[in-house]
Design a protein around this motif. Structure first.
Motif, PDB file in Angstrom:
ATOM      1  N   SER A  50       0.825  -1.215   0.000  1.00 60.00           N
ATOM      2  CA  SER A  50       0.000   0.000   0.000  1.00 60.00           C
ATOM      3  C   SER A  50       0.853   1.256   0.000  1.00 60.00           C
ATOM      4  N   HIS A  51       2.116   1.163   0.455  1.00 54.51           N
ATOM      5  CA  HIS A  51       3.017   2.313   0.480  1.00 54.51           C
ATOM      6  C   HIS A  51       4.235   2.081  -0.425  1.00 54.51           C
ATOM      7  N   GLY A  52       4.135   1.066  -1.286  1.00 56.62           N
ATOM      8  CA  GLY A  52       5.242   0.725  -2.155  1.00 56.62           C
ATOM      9  C   GLY A  52       5.014   1.184  -3.582  1.00 56.62           C
ATOM     10  N   THR A  53       5.433   0.341  -4.527  1.00 52.44           N
ATOM     11  CA  THR A  53       5.340   0.726  -5.932  1.00 52.44           C
ATOM     12  C   THR A  53       3.893   0.876  -6.393  1.00 52.44           C
ATOM     13  N   GLY A  54       2.961   0.374  -5.613  1.00 53.97           N
ATOM     14  CA  GLY A  54       1.557   0.590  -5.933  1.00 53.97           C
ATOM     15  C   GLY A  54       1.136   2.048  -5.885  1.00 53.97           C
ATOM     16  N   MET A  55       1.973   2.901  -5.272  1.00 52.79           N
ATOM     17  CA  MET A  55       1.664   4.332  -5.220  1.00 52.79           C
ATOM     18  C   MET A  55       2.067   5.067  -6.501  1.00 52.79           C
ATOM     19  N   LEU A  56       2.763   4.402  -7.414  1.00 59.19           N
ATOM     20  CA  LEU A  56       3.294   5.108  -8.574  1.00 59.19           C
ATOM     21  C   LEU A  56       2.190   5.744  -9.420  1.00 59.19           C
ATOM     22  N   GLY A  57       1.056   5.071  -9.542  1.00 66.96           N
ATOM     23  CA  GLY A  57      -0.038   5.648 -10.318  1.00 66.96           C
ATOM     24  C   GLY A  57      -0.498   6.978  -9.758  1.00 66.96           C
ATOM     25  N   THR A  58      -0.573   7.052  -8.435  1.00 67.19           N
ATOM     26  CA  THR A  58      -0.967   8.299  -7.777  1.00 67.19           C
ATOM     27  C   THR A  58       0.066   9.387  -8.018  1.00 67.19           C
ATOM     28  N   TYR A  59       1.356   9.015  -7.945  1.00 66.80           N
ATOM     29  CA  TYR A  59       2.419  10.003  -8.158  1.00 66.80           C
ATOM     30  C   TYR A  59       2.413  10.513  -9.602  1.00 66.80           C
ATOM     31  N   VAL A  60       2.220   9.620 -10.538  1.00 66.35           N
ATOM     32  CA  VAL A  60       2.178  10.036 -11.940  1.00 66.35           C
ATOM     33  C   VAL A  60       0.974  10.946 -12.186  1.00 66.35           C
ATOM     34  N   ASP A  61      -0.162  10.606 -11.590  1.00 66.27           N
ATOM     35  CA  ASP A  61      -1.343  11.476 -11.736  1.00 66.27           C
ATOM     36  C   ASP A  61      -1.053  12.877 -11.199  1.00 66.27           C
ATOM     37  N   SER A  62      -0.395  12.961 -10.035  1.00 66.38           N
ATOM     38  CA  SER A  62      -0.065  14.269  -9.462  1.00 66.38           C
ATOM     39  C   SER A  62       0.900  15.029 -10.375  1.00 66.38           C
TER      40      SER A  62
END
Length: 355
Positions: A50-62
């Motif tokens: 939940s705090h790993g590479t699965g966050m990349l989509g959120t970061y790219v959206d930002s």
């Protein structure tokens, strides 16, 4: 790349390189990409996708929305040592938070304590990462963070609508020759990321962790990703609610950072963080004696008859360190996690991940 059921096991080094390459592709420096990649992959290996590479989509959206940008420069606000205030200017939180810990550790040498408040940072990831950094320097550390810039996620105790973020609380205590005692938890019953993982895997959320948009308890994680959205519940009822409220105020209100009540619609995940780092040797006890007492107490606590179905009593942080040992050199991604990783890369105009 190896497969296990619906999961794939990939090399940690190749995944780190891919994540770093992705950030460089978006415009960040290689050193910055490496720092973020290390953080996310270690979170995966620690059992926290939940705090790993699965966050990349959120970061790219930002990034695509302009909420974060390469070249954002943090700046100091007025404060006298052993205090420091860093306005992150919505730079990548993983980088600014590490800088904050290092600065706090640096002040400890002269003052015995370092207190740093980071405000207006992009998502910092797993807060325990920074407690480990302090523990590596032999320091005790305490952290409180709020989560803002997006809609609230957690209902206050007794309420039926979200008013808070998952506001983490973290304490790290170093040990000699052993991983630190690492207490790191969201103040919600489960973090949003774990609801996302449950939703992706098609499994129910834990009992007593969610409300639907009508304020009724549910185990369906989809309620957090629908409109109108439901809410997470605080852990321990009034206890988790109280810790979340205190984390909100300590991390934001002291140095001028926004609370979630003041900024909840910026289209990004932002954090304020209060970090307190102290030198345990300044309390007057012999370091060897302190270490012996810590180990003796841990042995006494964990040497206890076990409940049915329990293999061992663990110290805080042990599950994460055990997970890392089990995944040394590798990361296990769910099929959905791998798909989201490549979807994030595609959204940034980057190549897919291949091990």
């Amino acid at each position: 790349m190896g497969a296990s059921g619906s999961a794939v096991r990939v090399g940690a080094d190749s995944l780190c390189q891919f994540v770093s390459d992705l950030f460089v592709h978006m415009g960040w420096k290689r050193s910055e990409g490496d720092t973020v990649a290390d953080h996310l992959v270690v979170a995966d290996q620690s059992g926290h996708p939940s705090h790993g590479t699965g966050m990349l989509g959120t970061y790219v959206d930002s990034f695509r929305a302009g909420a974060i940008r390469p070249g954002a420069e943090p700046a100091d606000r007025p404060a006298a040592p052993p205090f420091a205030v860093i306005d992150a200017n919505f730079a990548l939180g993983h980088i600014v938070a590490l800088e904050a810990v290092d600065r706090a550790v640096g002040m400890v040498g002269q003052y015995g304590v370092g207190i740093v408040n980071v405000i207006r940072a992009h998502h910092m990831g797993r807060i325990g990462h920074y407690a480990e950094r302090a523990a590596d320097a032999g320091m005790i550390s305490m952290f409180w963070a709020n989560v803002y810039g997006r809609a609230p996620l957690v209902a206050p105790f007794g309420g039926t609508q979200a008013r808070m973020g998952t506001n983490p609380h973290c304490i790290g205590i170093p040990r000699v020759g052993q991983p630190p005692i690492l207490l790191d938890f969201a103040t919600s019953r489960i973090p949003l990321g774990k609801a996302r993982v449950a939703h992706t895997r098609g499994v129910p959320a834990p009992e007593g962790s969610l409300l639907d948009h009508l304020g009724k308890e549910t185990r369906n994680p989809a309620v957090m990703f629908e409109e109108p959205a439901g809410a997470l519940l605080p852990f321990g009822d009034h206890k988790g609610y109280g810790l979340a409220l205190v984390a909100e105020l300590l991390s934001s209100a002291l140095a001028g950072g926004e609370t979630i009540a003041e900024l909840d619609d910026a289209g990004l995940i932002a954090n304020n963080l209060l970090a307190i780092v102290l030198d345990p040797t300044r309390l007057g006890q012999d370091p060897e004696s302190v270490s012996e007492r810590i180990e003796r107490y841990l042995r006494w606590v964990t040497d206890v008859p076990l409940a049915e179905g329990v293999d061992a009593v663990l110290a805080p942080g042990d599950p994460e360190f055990d997970s890392r040992r089990a995944h040394a050199g590798s990361v296990e991604l769910s099929a959905g996690g791998l798909a989201r990783l490549n979807a994030a890369a595609a959204a940034a105009g980057f190549r897919p991940f291949t091990a």
